[in-house]
Design a protein around this motif. Structure first.
Motif, short mmCIF file in Angstrom:
data_model
loop_
_atom_site.label_atom_id
_atom_site.label_comp_id
_atom_site.label_asym_id
_atom_site.label_seq_id
_atom_site.Cartn_x
_atom_site.Cartn_y
_atom_site.Cartn_z
N GLU A 38 0.83 -1.20 0.00
CA GLU A 38 0.00 0.00 0.00
C GLU A 38 0.87 1.26 0.00
OE1 GLU A 38 -3.22 2.64 0.16
OE2 GLU A 38 -3.08 0.53 -0.42
N ARG A 39 1.94 1.25 0.78
CA ARG A 39 2.84 2.40 0.79
C ARG A 39 3.49 2.58 -0.58
NH1 ARG A 39 4.10 0.42 6.07
NH2 ARG A 39 5.95 -0.68 5.29
N GLY A 40 3.82 1.48 -1.21
CA GLY A 40 4.40 1.56 -2.55
C GLY A 40 3.39 2.09 -3.56
N ARG A 41 2.14 1.68 -3.43
CA ARG A 41 1.10 2.15 -4.34
C ARG A 41 0.92 3.66 -4.21
NH1 ARG A 41 -4.78 2.43 -4.45
NH2 ARG A 41 -4.78 2.03 -2.21
N ILE A 42 0.95 4.15 -2.98
CA ILE A 42 0.83 5.60 -2.75
C ILE A 42 2.03 6.33 -3.35
CG2 ILE A 42 0.80 7.38 -0.97
CD1 ILE A 42 -0.76 5.42 0.80
N TYR A 43 3.21 5.75 -3.18
CA TYR A 43 4.42 6.34 -3.75
C TYR A 43 4.29 6.46 -5.27
CZ TYR A 43 8.48 7.37 -0.82
OH TYR A 43 9.38 7.99 0.00
N ALA A 44 3.77 5.41 -5.90
CA ALA A 44 3.61 5.43 -7.35
C ALA A 44 2.61 6.50 -7.77
CB ALA A 44 3.17 4.05 -7.85
N ARG A 45 1.51 6.60 -7.04
CA ARG A 45 0.47 7.58 -7.37
C ARG A 45 0.97 9.01 -7.18
NH1 ARG A 45 -5.35 5.54 -4.95
NH2 ARG A 45 -5.94 4.24 -6.73
N GLU A 46 1.84 9.22 -6.22
CA GLU A 46 2.33 10.56 -5.93
C GLU A 46 3.47 10.99 -6.85
OE1 GLU A 46 3.35 10.43 -1.82
OE2 GLU A 46 1.29 10.78 -1.13
N GLY A 47 3.87 10.11 -7.76
CA GLY A 47 4.87 10.48 -8.75
C GLY A 47 6.31 10.40 -8.29
N HIS A 48 6.60 9.51 -7.34
CA HIS A 48 7.97 9.38 -6.84
C HIS A 48 8.88 8.62 -7.81
CE1 HIS A 48 7.60 10.92 -2.63
NE2 HIS A 48 6.32 10.67 -2.86
N ILE A 49 8.28 7.92 -8.77
CA ILE A 49 9.09 7.18 -9.74
C ILE A 49 9.56 8.16 -10.82
CG2 ILE A 49 9.15 5.29 -11.40
CD1 ILE A 49 6.95 3.95 -9.77
N LEU A 50 10.85 8.43 -10.84
CA LEU A 50 11.40 9.43 -11.76
C LEU A 50 11.66 8.85 -13.15
CD1 LEU A 50 13.94 11.20 -9.36
CD2 LEU A 50 11.51 11.70 -9.74
#
Length: 276
Positions: A38-50
């Protein structure tokens, strides 16, 4: 980015997605530690993947965490051996429909059965078969950065389903080239056999006489096998041939864009109907 809706407090679901994307998300849903994903999913949604790309048989990414410098990570699967791939390609070449769909950019729904018949699994059975490494200090795997990329891979698979082949050790082009070679080899063997059967050499005169009935050469009474017809998308469309639309400059792009969407939809429906 694909929106991954929460089906429940412990699972994620995709709606109206291709089957290969759904299979990937189903794999994620089998993971026990839902909060970490879930934390990873939020990270992906927030645009942390450069950045996210695949190099060879690995997916590499840069993910911005709490540190100033983004974390570097890689994800990979166990690649199949050349021998394994040869068996798979032999099986694929036996069914022309697979070649047609792969050439059309479609992932055949039954393709997993081809791998299974050869003792292989295209998709991993669980996340423990998905190898990953991240430069962050978190000792647990998957960390939230890796988990974020897991979800982003759903987008990757949707845009290019052949990435999964790449992760297993073969690119789409290499597979299609191998399929073409197999089919050309089969066609050549058939042609040679036909020539040897239909042509007889007379030793006395040294002449070659044809036993082909020229009068009925083009006649074919049996219906064509649909699996022998390979359909590929046209490189040049009707819109390309027609050229610019004679409309005011401010209106032409919008109209052309709308027509392209309609043409693409009709072309896809026609191809799917032709492929049965």
């Amino acid at each position: 980015m694909t929106a991954y809706a929460s089906a429940s407090s412990s699972a994620y679901a995709l709606e109206d997605e291709a089957w290969w994307v759904q299979r990937w998300v189903e794999l994620l849903n089998t993971y026990r530690f839902k909060k970490r994903l879930e934390r990873g999913r939020i990270y992906a949604r927030e645009g942390h993947i450069l950045s996210l790309e695949y190099k060879g048989s690995k997916v590499t990414a840069l993910v911005q965490g709490t540190a100033e410098e983004p974390y570097k990570l890689s994800i990979w699967l166990d690649a199949f051996s050349d021998e394994d791939w040869n068996y798979v390609i032999d099986s694929l070449s036996e069914q022309a429909i697979y070649s047609a769909q792969l050439l059309a950019g479609e992932m055949p729904a039954e393709i997993e059965a081809v791998f299974t018949a050869n003792g292989l699994s295209l998709y991993p059975f669980n996340l423990s078969e998905v190898h990953s490494k991240c430069s962050c200090p978190d000792p647990k795997n998957p960390c939230k950065h890796i988990a974020a990329v897991y979800y982003q891979l759903g987008d990757f698979f949707r845009e290019d389903p052949f990435v999964l082949f790449q992760l297993r050790g073969r690119s789409r082009d290499s597979i299609l080239d191998a399929l073409r070679q197999r089919r050309q080899s089969t066609a050549t063997s058939t042609e040679v056999l036909t020539t040897d059967t239909e042509l007889a050499i007379q030793p006395e005169s040294g002449k070659v006489t044809s036993q082909v009935d020229l009068q009925h050469f083009w006649a074919y009474a049996e219906p064509l096998d649909s699996e022998l017809v390979v359909i590929t998308p046209a490189e040049t469309t009707v819109l390309d041939v027609l050229g610019k639309i004679p409309l005011p400059p401010e209106d032409a792009p919008a109209v052309m864009g709308h027509l392209k969407e309609i043409y693409q939809t009709v072309a896809q429906q026609a191809m799917m109907q032709a492929l049965g």
